[in-house]
Design a protein around this motif. Structure first.
Motif, PDB file in Angstrom:
ATOM      1  N   LEU A  71       0.845  -1.524   0.038  1.00 27.29           N
ATOM      2  CA  LEU A  71      -0.370  -0.116  -0.111  1.00 27.29           C
ATOM      3  C   LEU A  71       0.829   1.063   0.275  1.00 27.29           C
ATOM      4  N   ILE A  72       1.707   1.226   0.518  1.00 24.30           N
ATOM      5  CA  ILE A  72       2.380   2.398   0.919  1.00 24.30           C
ATOM      6  C   ILE A  72       3.351   2.476  -0.609  1.00 24.30           C
ATOM      7  N   ALA A  73       3.931   1.535  -0.803  1.00 30.37           N
ATOM      8  CA  ALA A  73       4.724   1.298  -2.416  1.00 30.37           C
ATOM      9  C   ALA A  73       3.239   2.406  -3.291  1.00 30.37           C
ATOM     10  N   LEU A  74       2.336   1.910  -3.779  1.00 30.67           N
ATOM     11  CA  LEU A  74       1.697   2.137  -4.404  1.00 30.67           C
ATOM     12  C   LEU A  74       1.017   3.451  -4.378  1.00 30.67           C
ATOM     13  N   SER A  75       0.973   4.115  -2.916  1.00 31.45           N
ATOM     14  CA  SER A  75       0.750   5.377  -3.133  1.00 31.45           C
ATOM     15  C   SER A  75       1.369   6.437  -3.111  1.00 31.45           C
ATOM     16  N   ALA A  76       2.954   6.000  -2.648  1.00 27.79           N
ATOM     17  CA  ALA A  76       4.684   6.750  -2.819  1.00 27.79           C
ATOM     18  C   ALA A  76       4.663   6.969  -3.960  1.00 27.79           C
ATOM     19  N   ARG A  77       4.194   6.076  -5.132  1.00 28.58           N
ATOM     20  CA  ARG A  77       5.573   6.433  -6.290  1.00 28.58           C
ATOM     21  C   ARG A  77       4.403   7.186  -6.894  1.00 28.58           C
ATOM     22  N   PRO A  78       5.689   7.564  -7.898  1.00 25.65           N
ATOM     23  CA  PRO A  78       5.833   9.383  -8.193  1.00 25.65           C
ATOM     24  C   PRO A  78       4.656   9.122  -9.695  1.00 25.65           C
TER      25      PRO A  78
END
Length: 458
Positions: A445-452
């Motif tokens: 979830l963090i990876a998806l939300s924080a991706r540019p």
């Protein structure tokens, strides 16, 4: 003279005399939301630490989130009891809010040292932590002495000076400018240290009290980078939710790992046993209410399935033959009424029936009957060496009593308690599995939300 951390604050021209008395109530909604944000903050910082170690960069989305939490906190702190500088209610926002009287900005670092990331937040920052503790808590300022006890204040210089400012405001309608300048200076020091400890900069905070509402270091040096699309609220919520999932996952994985370690500590008889602990009392008995150990009743119907069988091992001290027995608590109450003894109840250590200072010969105290002569015991053992009681918990209130065989005072014993705990392994595996699922889910979830975000093309 520049700094990557820039903090400003404005003092209202005509602050309310009395509003500061109720701001604690007005800030309750902010306190609830900030609680969850600060739960996520260290998790986000840990993820950023891992990223810095591998890439030398602080992921921008994580940096913006942590900066947003600090900005929100600074606005609430400035409105509330960290400064009382403004009566303008703080916005519910992680953004910069440049129109609000209290602002905080931290320049995004292009590169960060991998080596410093490992030591600056705990080792290098220790001198600053001592100063910060003096500013915001732990100073232990004694206001006055009342009777035989001390009435103290442990909120730190910031809260103490803010209290003085509030009292001055209440009676004079004016906020002392000198207090404002020094309070903001101390808050500026604290937040510079917070930014350094949160790995958001490699620049060591100066040992300097820059007072006043305007930051004397000037505008922070900004990195040159292409403009980025505004981050949606959904992405911020995703980062927060992912951090909370990581936190729950870490807790579950840690609990599962701890329970697996306990499972590996079983003895040859299959019991998980507590370390031996020595107990003693000048009275006639040591009493342990077994409800604290085995709460098997209508409120805890599953306790017996989790605990299994109980084994109590009682060892003599100084060649003193002992009696150990388990009986219903009501029967033990009747047996020991008026008898000096030491009772462990509701996880507390209590001494009962002390009509006089123990010592002498305890004149006027009723000695108990010899415990072995009673028929109240469900399980009991008597003798020298180590006594073993094997007991299957049953519904009701039960007590373990340890006494001298001849019912003499001054009882000493080494006690260890074990349980077969048949559900220990399934619970450990479940906790570990759930923790792993939450860890993976939070990371995704963090990876998806924080991706540019990709810039929009026309």
């Amino acid at each position: 003279m520049t700094s990557p951390v820039r903090l400003t604050a404005g003092l209202d021209d005509a602050p309310s005399r009395w509003l500061w008395l109720v701001k604690w109530l007005l800030l309750v909604p902010h306190a609830i939301l900030l609680f969850f944000l600060w739960v996520a903050f260290p998790v986000i910082t840990f993820v950023a630490l891992v990223a810095i170690l591998f890439t030398g960069r602080y992921p921008r989305a994580l940096f913006d989130f942590n900066l947003g939490v600090m900005r929100w906190t600074w606005r609430v702190w400035c409105y509330g009891y960290g400064a009382l500088a403004t009566d303008r209610y703080p916005p519910f926002s992680l953004g910069p809010e440049p129109d609000y009287p209290a602002t905080l900005d931290i320049a995004y670092p292009e590169r960060l040292s991998r080596g410093l990331a490992l030591v600056k937040w705990w080792l290098l920052a220790i001198p600053h932590y001592l100063v910060v503790a003096f500013f915001v808590g732990g100073g232990g300022y004694v206001l006055w002495q009342w009777g035989d006890g001390w009435v103290g204040f442990d909120g730190g210089l910031v809260a103490l000076l803010t209290l003085f400012a509030g009292v001055a405001l209440l009676f004079t309608g004016r906020y002392p400018r000198g207090i404002f300048d020094i309070v903001i200076g101390m808050n500026r020091w604290v937040l510079r240290v917070a930014a350094y400890a949160a790995l958001m900069t490699d620049e060591y905070p100066p040992f300097r009290l820059d007072q006043g509402g305007e930051d004397p270091t000037g505008e922070p040096v900004r990195e040159k980078q292409p403009a980025q699309p505004a981050r949606s609220a959904g992405r911020t919520v995703g980062v927060i939710a992912g951090a909370l999932l990581l936190l729950v996952g870490l807790g579950g994985a840690g609990a599962g790992g701890g329970l697996l370690w306990l499972e590996a500590q079983r003895d040859s008889a299959g019991y998980v046993t507590t370390p031996v602990e020595r107990f003693g009392d000048n009275g006639y008995a040591l009493r342990f209410d077994a409800y604290d150990l085995a709460p098997v009743d209508g409120d805890w119907p599953w306790a017996q399935d989790i605990l299994g069988d109980i084994r109590v091992e009682v060892s003599e001290v100084d060649n003193q033959p002992l009696f150990a027995g388990i009986a219903r608590t009501a029967d033990v109450d009747r047996y020991l009424i008026g008898v000096p003894h030491r009772r462990f109840h509701d996880y507390q250590d209590n001494q009962y029936y002390r009509p006089m200072a123990l010592g002498a010969h305890m004149r006027g105290v009723r000695p108990p009957d010899e415990p072995g002569s009673l028929g109240i015991w469900t399980e009991s053992a008597t003798g020298a060496g180590t006594l073993t009681l094997d007991w299957t918990p049953r519904p009701g209130d039960w007590s373990l009593v340890i006494m001298d065989v001849g019912a003499r005072p001054d009882v000493r014993a080494d006690v260890a308690v074990g349980a077969t705990a048949p559900a220990l392994l399934p619970i450990a595996i479940t906790a570990l599995s759930v923790g792993a699922v939450f860890l993976v889910g939070g990371a995704v979830l963090i990876a998806l939300s924080a991706r540019p975000r990709r810039p929009e093309t026309s």
